[in-house]
Design a protein around this motif. Structure first.
Motif, PDB file in Angstrom:
ATOM      1  N   GLY A 103      36.541  44.993  45.425  1.00  0.00           N
ATOM      2  CA  GLY A 103      35.823  43.915  46.090  1.00  0.00           C
ATOM      3  C   GLY A 103      36.692  42.800  46.622  1.00  0.00           C
ATOM      4  O   GLY A 103      36.188  41.902  47.314  1.00  0.00           O
ATOM      5  N   TYR A 112      35.935  37.548  47.305  1.00  0.00           N
ATOM      6  CA  TYR A 112      35.445  38.864  46.879  1.00  0.00           C
ATOM      7  C   TYR A 112      34.088  39.144  47.519  1.00  0.00           C
ATOM      8  O   TYR A 112      33.431  38.238  48.042  1.00  0.00           O
ATOM      9  N   LYS A 113      33.672  40.388  47.433  1.00  0.00           N
ATOM     10  CA  LYS A 113      32.372  40.765  47.990  1.00  0.00           C
ATOM     11  C   LYS A 113      31.223  40.240  47.136  1.00  0.00           C
ATOM     12  O   LYS A 113      30.246  39.713  47.661  1.00  0.00           O
ATOM     13  N   ASP A 154      32.303  41.479  41.250  1.00  0.00           N
ATOM     14  CA  ASP A 154      33.722  41.725  41.529  1.00  0.00           C
ATOM     15  C   ASP A 154      34.589  40.601  40.960  1.00  0.00           C
ATOM     16  O   ASP A 154      35.673  40.851  40.427  1.00  0.00           O
TER      17      ASP A 154
END
Length: 365
Positions: free
Chosen positions: A188, A229-230, A234
């Motif tokens: 991520g 991060y996504k 994550d």
């Protein structure tokens, strides 16, 4: 029998007065909760208000361009943070803006300290000279600058000291990406926030006297090694590899000091523009002015509501205090005190045969 009736009357009156006090207590709590809620709403409105210092600079540059272009004060002012970079995703724009906060997003950015000094002058007593600097400029367009505003000076910011990728048209910073034991990046992980800001060509050519650009100075100062991060999950799984905070596209924020930002995200009205051409900033200064007017109207309405609630609260508190005093006075009357101890007492005025006024019977006169 009469004593029992009198005791019941006293108990009934005490109970009635206590019930009234309890009701008043509920009203006090109700008004206090209302005031607390209104204060939180007022704080939210004040945070949403567009900084007037930034608004004045916008008006000078857009509506009064010729006037502004002739002012030495303006030549080293680049704009405010929100206008100096773009991103490629709406969610990233929103979360970066929330991470920085309104004060930083609307902070003015100057190249030199001389331009910062020119924004505000002081008299010999240390008071602001309202006729000079940005305050004086505000008067030329019929505005009054009030309150604090933040200013960044590029030459005073500690620049990024490591290597810049000069082969990259965006001159991104070469930062050590987080690596798992196997050498791959954590799941991520997207990039560092400082490298996810897109700079227009005009801003790419903006360099300090020592040759540092906006990314190495302003945006590195704002974001440092902030990771993107996504998802929140994550971030959670990558905590051992996060040293200077992290954000996620679904709203997660981990501050560099290790604190987490929980709860609902703030939807800031000023965000970074999205590079595909959809700007999150007001397209016209008139829009900004209307937003300010609307927020000021909301603020005035909230202040009026707070004043009304405070008046009601004071009235209820005064009535509560008065009735409590009456109850205590009633309970401390000699007759009531004697009754509480089982002593003979004067008959109740409501009891047949009582003589509440102390008059002598006719046969004794």
């Amino acid at each position: 029998m009469e004593r029992q009736v009198a005791r019941q009357i006293v108990e009934f009156k005490c109970k009635t007065m206590e019930e009234e006090l309890k009701k008043l207590g509920f009203k006090v709590n109700h008004h206090e909760r209302n005031i607390k809620f209104l204060k939180s709403e007022l704080n939210a409105v004040e945070e949403a208000c567009v900084d007037l210092g930034t608004g004045i600079m916008c008006q000078l540059k857009v509506r009064h361009y010729l006037l502004a272009s002739k002012m030495p004060l303006m030549k080293d002012i680049l704009g405010f943070v929100a206008t100096l970079g773009k991103v490629n995703d709406d969610n990233l724009s929103r979360i970066l803006s929330e991470y920085l906060g309104m004060d930083n997003m609307l902070a003015l950015v100057c190249k030199t300290y001389d331009s910062v000094k020119g924004l505000e002058k002081y008299d010999k007593n240390g008071f602001i000279d309202k006729s000079s600097g940005l305050h004086g400029l505000a008067r030329t367009i019929g505005k009054v600058l009030d309150g604090r505003f933040t200013v960044f000076c590029l030459e005073n910011l500690r620049p990024f000291s490591d290597v810049v990728n000069t082969d990259d048209p965006q001159r991104k910073l070469i930062l050590q990406r987080p690596r798992l034991p196997g050498g791959e990046s954590p799941p991520g992980f997207l990039d560092f926030a400082v490298n996810m800001i897109h700079l227009e060509q005009a801003h790419m050519s903006c360099l300090t006297a020592s040759g540092h650009g906006l990314r190495e100075t302003l945006f590195y100062s704002l974001f440092s090694h902030l990771q993107v991060y996504k998802t929140r999950a994550d971030i959670e799984s990558s905590l051992p590899w996060i040293n200077d905070g992290a954000i996620s596209l679904d709203g997660g924020i981990l501050r560099p000091n290790g604190s987490f930002c929980l709860g609902d995200s703030k939807n800031l009205e000023v965000k970074f523009a999205v590079s595909r051409g959809v700007s999150s900033l007001p397209e016209d200064i008139t829009d900004m002015e209307e937003q300010v007017k609307l927020k000021n109207w909301e603020k005035e309405r909230l202040l009026e509501d707070m004043k009304r609630e405070e008046d009601l609260l004071n009235q209820v508190k005064e009535l509560y205090s008065k009735q409590k005093h009456e109850l205590m006075g009633y309970l401390t009357q000699p007759a009531i005190t004697q009754m509480a101890h089982g002593s003979p007492t004067v008959r109740s005025p409501a009891t047949p045969g009582s003589n509440p006024f102390g008059a002598k019977p006719s046969h004794m006169q």
